[in-house]
Design a protein around this motif. Structure first.
Motif, short mmCIF file in Angstrom:
data_model
loop_
_atom_site.label_atom_id
_atom_site.label_comp_id
_atom_site.label_asym_id
_atom_site.label_seq_id
_atom_site.Cartn_x
_atom_site.Cartn_y
_atom_site.Cartn_z
N GLN A 43 0.96 -1.10 0.01
CA GLN A 43 0.00 0.08 -0.15
C GLN A 43 0.81 1.20 0.07
N TYR A 44 1.80 1.37 0.76
CA TYR A 44 2.87 2.40 0.73
C TYR A 44 3.71 2.58 -0.20
N ALA A 45 3.93 1.42 -1.06
CA ALA A 45 4.81 1.46 -2.28
C ALA A 45 3.85 2.17 -3.43
N ALA A 46 2.75 1.79 -3.47
CA ALA A 46 1.89 2.30 -4.65
C ALA A 46 1.60 3.70 -4.12
N LYS A 47 1.33 4.24 -3.01
CA LYS A 47 1.34 5.64 -2.68
C LYS A 47 2.41 6.32 -2.92
N SER A 48 3.42 5.99 -2.28
CA SER A 48 4.74 6.99 -2.25
C SER A 48 5.76 6.79 -3.76
N GLY A 49 5.49 5.66 -4.65
CA GLY A 49 6.24 5.40 -5.66
C GLY A 49 7.48 4.86 -5.40
N ASP A 50 7.88 4.42 -4.15
CA ASP A 50 9.14 3.79 -3.64
C ASP A 50 9.15 2.49 -4.01
N THR A 51 10.07 1.63 -4.00
CA THR A 51 10.12 0.25 -4.35
C THR A 51 10.68 -0.39 -3.07
N LEU A 52 9.73 -1.56 -2.30
CA LEU A 52 10.38 -1.88 -1.13
C LEU A 52 11.10 -3.48 -1.61
N VAL A 53 12.19 -3.54 -1.12
CA VAL A 53 12.97 -4.78 -1.36
C VAL A 53 12.80 -5.60 0.03
N THR A 54 12.14 -6.60 -0.03
CA THR A 54 12.17 -7.25 1.48
C THR A 54 13.27 -8.29 1.89
N VAL A 55 13.60 -8.26 3.12
CA VAL A 55 14.48 -9.28 3.33
C VAL A 55 14.22 -9.77 4.60
N LEU A 56 13.79 -10.99 4.77
CA LEU A 56 13.29 -11.80 6.21
C LEU A 56 14.41 -12.27 6.97
N GLY A 57 14.12 -12.20 8.22
CA GLY A 57 15.12 -12.89 8.90
C GLY A 57 14.84 -12.52 10.40
N PRO A 58 15.27 -13.62 11.19
CA PRO A 58 14.77 -13.23 12.94
C PRO A 58 15.41 -12.25 13.52
N SER A 59 15.15 -11.53 14.59
CA SER A 59 15.84 -10.37 15.25
C SER A 59 17.15 -10.79 15.92
N MET A 60 17.36 -12.16 16.15
CA MET A 60 18.44 -12.38 16.91
C MET A 60 18.87 -13.88 16.65
N GLY A 61 19.90 -14.29 17.07
CA GLY A 61 20.37 -15.71 17.11
C GLY A 61 21.36 -15.78 16.34
N LYS A 62 22.00 -17.00 16.29
CA LYS A 62 23.16 -17.61 15.20
C LYS A 62 22.92 -17.75 13.99
#
Length: 256
Positions: A43-62
């Protein structure tokens, strides 16, 4: 004719300026806020024109996918969305701008059973205790919520000895997916991570007096390429108008 040409040139110039202002933001996001991000990001990308590149990962850990480990390897990010105390550690290390920290949502622990099974009572500490003692098997995540259940919740209820032999910390996969397969009778994880999984019935949150609330927050790494655009994105994620969507994913809005 001249008027039409001027209008065309103006429109072309406006479009060119818009493209010049648009940015490609790399967003690293973790766990419980991911469902809300997946709803709000497009929704934000469509509104702003920015492109979001998503990288998934846990907040902590090894794990190499963990956000702190990605940043330590020099991976680029404009925004990091993660558990608040893990973000604080990155701020302490000088990797995230402290002034950029934005509070996003609170996440509470909930429980599921396999779809078709009766929903057991867990509304009070006594009801939760009885349900746990009666269960054949219990699964919980290898994140903060699972550690809390294993190390603190069972102790508070006085049932750690009875539950230890039939409890398992589930690694790498959603706990609810294992409940759906029948591996565990009861499954515990943050509500926002339980709700998207098919094949289970959401029972509810554990009693507030026994809760462990996880705050999700976001910040901008000091090495971000687009800090101004990243700031606008974070303001959007924390804005009042998107809170119904945030709450629909199982998160609780932060009091402001």
């Amino acid at each position: 004719m001249r008027t039409s040409m001027k209008a065309l040139l103006a429109a072309t110039l406006l479009a060119t300026c818009s493209l010049a202002q648009a940015a490609e933001l790399t967003v690293m996001t973790s766990g419980g806020f991911t469902a809300a991000y997946k709803e709000l990001g497009p929704q934000y990308a469509a509104k702003s024109g920015d492109t979001l590149v998503t990288v998934l990962g846990p907040s902590m850990g090894k794990a190499p996918e963990a956000i702190p480990n990605r940043l330590a390897r020099g991976e680029h990010a404009d925004v990091v969305i993660m558990v608040g105390y893990a973000l604080d550690e990155l701020i302490r290390q000088g990797k995230v701008d402290p002034s950029s920290r934005v509070e996003l949502a609170d996440s509470r622990i909930g429980m599921v059973v396999k779809q078709g099974q009766a929903k057991p009572a867990i509304g009070t500490p006594d009801e939760l205790k009885k349900t746990l003692l009666a269960a054949r098997s219990v699964g919980y995540s290898d994140s903060a919520s699972g550690v809390y259940i294993e190390k603190e919740l069972y102790k508070k209820l006085g049932i750690q000895d009875q539950l230890a032999p039939k409890s398992t910390m589930v690694e790498r996969v959603p706990v609810a997916s294992q409940v759906a397969q029948g591996t565990y009778e009861l499954g515990f994880q943050q509500v926002a991570e339980l709700l998207p999984v098919p094949g289970v019935t959401y029972v509810g949150k554990i009693p507030e007096s026994l809760q462990s609330v996880t705050r999700f927050a976001a910040g901008i790494p000091k090495a971000a390429e687009h800090p101004a655009e990243a700031k606008q994105f974070l303001q959007y994620l924390a804005s009042p108008q998107v809170q119904p969507a945030v709450q629909a994913t199982g998160l609780d809005s932060v009091a402001r």
